[in-house]
Design an enzyme around this catalytic site. Structure first.
Site, PDB file in Angstrom:
ATOM      1  CG  HIS A 190      -1.996  -1.175   1.284  1.00  0.00           C
ATOM      2  ND1 HIS A 190      -2.653  -2.379   1.053  1.00  0.00           N
ATOM      3  CD2 HIS A 190      -3.260  -0.251  -0.280  1.00  0.00           C
ATOM      4  CE1 HIS A 190      -3.305  -3.080   0.132  1.00  0.00           C
ATOM      5  NE2 HIS A 190      -3.950  -1.907  -0.030  1.00  0.00           N
ATOM      6  CD  GLU A 432     -10.234  -7.579  -2.258  1.00  0.00           C
ATOM      7  OE1 GLU A 432      -9.772  -7.156  -2.317  1.00  0.00           O
ATOM      8  OE2 GLU A 432     -11.219  -6.929  -1.362  1.00  0.00           O
ATOM      9  CG  ASP A 456      -6.092  -8.229  -1.791  1.00  0.00           C
ATOM     10  OD1 ASP A 456      -4.379  -8.846  -0.666  1.00  0.00           O
ATOM     11  OD2 ASP A 456      -6.476  -7.336  -1.458  1.00  0.00           O
ATOM     12  CB  CYS A 503      -9.669  -0.986  -8.260  1.00  0.00           C
ATOM     13  SG  CYS A 503     -10.421  -2.698  -6.920  1.00  0.00           S
TER      14      CYS A 503
HETATM   15  C1  PEP Z   1      -6.688  -4.995  -4.288  1.00  0.00           C
HETATM   16  O1  PEP Z   1      -6.251  -5.731  -3.746  1.00  0.00           O
HETATM   17  O2  PEP Z   1      -6.495  -5.648  -5.690  1.00  0.00           O
HETATM   18  C2  PEP Z   1      -7.131  -3.832  -4.489  1.00  0.00           C
HETATM   19  C3  PEP Z   1      -7.487  -2.807  -5.303  1.00  0.00           C
HETATM   20  O3  PEP Z   1      -7.236  -3.424  -2.649  1.00  0.00           O
HETATM   21  P1  PEP Z   1      -6.182  -3.436  -2.179  1.00  0.00           P
HETATM   22  O4  PEP Z   1      -4.593  -3.305  -2.984  1.00  0.00           O
HETATM   23  O5  PEP Z   1      -6.641  -2.066  -1.008  1.00  0.00           O
HETATM   24  O6  PEP Z   1      -5.880  -4.303  -1.264  1.00  0.00           O
HETATM   25 MG    MG Z   2      -8.005  -5.954  -1.826  1.00  0.00          MG
END
Ligand code: PEP
Ligand code: MG
Length: 572
Positions: A190, A432, A456, A503
């Site tokens: 992140h 995910e 994920d 996303c």
């Molecule tokens: C993902 O898991 O692809 C996602 C967009 O969520 P995060 O990266 O916040 O886990």
């Molecule tokens: Mg995620």
């Protein structure tokens, strides 16, 4: 001699500045017998005075740069420092036991920390954390060890650290932090994702930068190709000024596409949206021609503070995003805490496998006060724009149905008390977890839309921790198993007339975009800075041609074979 370190290119761009090492020093506290307790108490008072001046400064800086809520954290630290109930017993201990100040402070503070932590009271538990932070600062001064503090920066730097937590990243001062580089982490950690939305160049997972670099070294962080140069020669600096200006030229060409729709060479229209972490990120979305927000990671609103945000605070943030997007779609994801995104003030027990643990929707369905507060704030803000809500980490149909029914319950409570709520809100979910991709045909009957979270989905499908650079070779977006799952989700949704977005970081990846276009993805949501290069690429692709290659791509057995097909297509 210039040293060159290879890492993972995590956020585009090039930064050239001095290094600022953000490594917490080891504070070794020994018990020492002293002769003169008056002198020792003076030492203590001087260290407290210096810490207090430092905290005043940080508090003011936080107030102007980061806002009132962040400043409140340091105001609380100052209160601890001025609390006679803590300081008097330390002075007594020095006098009565004839021991050194750092030992007396550490011992006394530890007793308070232990006592507060055991109380069944959130407020007192937070005070324990404050005492720990303040004690560290004072002990640092007593030992003459400098404790790094990025909020005190006054010149442009590149942060060098072993790892940066998302809340550290959220507190980086964009004015002075020109780039960062870490020992650990991957492209989908992140902190890397946030660096991209803040448009700060970053190279992560280098393994050795903290050992190889000293504060003050001149650095080049090449976030395009994943290199860090230490004390580069004039020649390398010159090459990099050139590379930076080439990159800026390319950016100027892409900028011409800012207000255009995203249309493939053969006329197929898709939507390019952006991922954001804070309302401030919306400016970057609009500047980069985003057609919407495809993922608002609301958990950042909960981080870098010492208590949950109130409904009002959340309402203000959501309203701001919806208004600033001026009617363009905004997909807000409900709280996705856990994994690498911790909230210390929730005092959740440490887990063996945090990415597989008590997190996201699991926590929200259990701690419903937290969930319902967020939902109310969202529902109240819904009249201010085009809001869509999705739930993270859905593994079972029951979870989705329960989360949706709580949302609808809150909606009807608000409406019956006369509060207006939009009736156009679409309700969707992240895909995910492999179970939800495999059962996509059944989920598709319940949802208004899907958003595929490949960050994920890849780690769970290939069982390769997204944060662990040692298994990053297994973290393969183009693996046929991943592509088949994505295909299943898109086909299942389209059969039910629902739309599918993505996303995860894969949506902005130049090699993945042709595949995803061919599979029929409707919305691509990515870091704002990837939008214009993606639009430029899609303009030159034929959707029909890519669709005809779908069978061939899905029948491959390795990621490499898939990439060969894509490469041939892009450079025939
Ligand atoms: C993902 O898991 O692809 C996602 C967009 O969520 P995060 O990266 O916040 O886990
Ligand atoms: Mg995620």
């Amino acid at each position: 001699m210039t040293e060159k370190i290879k890492g993972i290119a995590a956020s585009n761009g090039i930064a050239i500045a001095k290094a600022y090492k953000l490594v917490q020093p080891q504070l070794d506290i020994e018990k020492i017998a002293i002769q003169n307790s008056e002198q020792e108490i003076n030492r203590l008072n001087t260290a407290i005075q210096t810490s207090s001046e430092e905290l005043e400064h940080i508090k003011e800086q936080a107030r102007t740069e980061l806002g009132e809520d962040k400043a409140a954290i340091f105001a609380a630290h100052l209160l601890v420092l001025r609390d006679p109930e803590l300081i008097q017993p330390v002075q007594d201990k020095i006098k009565q036991e004839q021991v050194n100040a750092e030992y007396a402070l550490h011992e006394t503070a530890s007793q308070f920390i232990q006592m507060f932590e055991q109380m069944d009271n959130e407020y007192m538990k937070e005070r324990a954390a404050d005492i720990r932070d303040v004690t560290k600062r004072v002990v640092g001064h007593l030992l003459g060890v400098e404790i790094p503090n990025p909020s005190l920066l006054t010149e442009e730097v590149i942060i060098v650290t072993d790892d940066l937590t998302p809340s550290d990243t959220a507190q980086l001062n964009r004015k002075y932090v020109k780039g960062f580089t870490t020992d650990i982490g991957g492209r989908t950690s992140h902190s890397a994702i946030m660096a991209r939305s803040m448009e700060i160049p970053a190279v992560v997972g280098t393994k050795t930068v903290t050992a190889d670099i000293q504060t003050g070294d001149l650095l080049i962080v090449d976030g395009l190709d994943g290199f860090v140069f230490i004390n580069p020669s004039d020649e390398i600096i010159h090459t990099y000024h050139q590379k930076l200006s080439d990159y800026n030229e390319k950016k100027a060409i892409w900028a011409a596409l800012k207000d255009q729709k995203t249309v493939s060479g053969d006329g197929h229209v898709v939507e390019l949206a952006a991922n954001i972490g804070t309302p401030e990120d919306v400016r970057g979305v609009l500047d980069n021609g985003g057609e919407g927000v495809g993922l608002y990671r609301t958990e950042f609103l909960y981080m870098g503070r010492d208590q949950l945000p109130t409904e009002e605070e959340q309402y203000t943030a959501y309203k701001k995003v919806l208004e600033s997007m001026g009617g363009k779609p905004v997909v807000v994801r409900t709280l996705d805490i856990g994994g690498d995104k911790e909230l210390p003030y929730l005092h959740l027990p440490k887990e063996m496998n945090p990415f597989l643990g008590y997190r996201a929707i699991r926590l929200c369905l259990e701690e419903q006060d937290i969930f319902r507060t967020q939902l109310r704030a969202l529902l109240r803000a819904s009249t201010q724009g085009n809001l869509k809500i999705m739930f993270p980490m859905i593994a079972t149909i029951e979870e989705f149905i329960q989360a949706k029914s709580i949302l609808l319950e809150e909606k009807s409570i608000l409406q019956s008390s006369g509060i207006e709520v939009s009736d156009q809100i679409e309700i969707g979910m992240m895909v995910e977890i492999p179970s939800s991709a495999i059962l996509a045909d059944q989920f598709a009957k319940e949802v208004d839309f899907f958003s595929i979270g490949t960050n994920d989905l890849i780690q769970y499908t290939l069982a390769a921790d997204r944060m662990n650079e040692r298994v990053s070779y297994l973290y393969q977006p183009y693996h046929p198993a991943i592509l088949r799952l994505i295909n299943m989700v898109i086909e299942a949704a389209h059969r039910e007339g629902k739309w599918v977005g993505m996303c995860g970081e894969m949506a902005g990846d130049q090699m993945a975009i042709p595949i995803l276009l061919g599979l029929g993805l409707d919305e691509f949501s990515m870091s704002a800075s990837s939008i214009l290069p993606a639009r430029s690429l899609i303009k030159n692709l034929s959707k029909a041609k890519l669709e005809s290659l779908k069978g061939e791509i899905l029948s491959k057995s390795t990621a490499e074979e898939v990439l060969e097909v894509v490469k041939k297509l892009i450079n025939p």
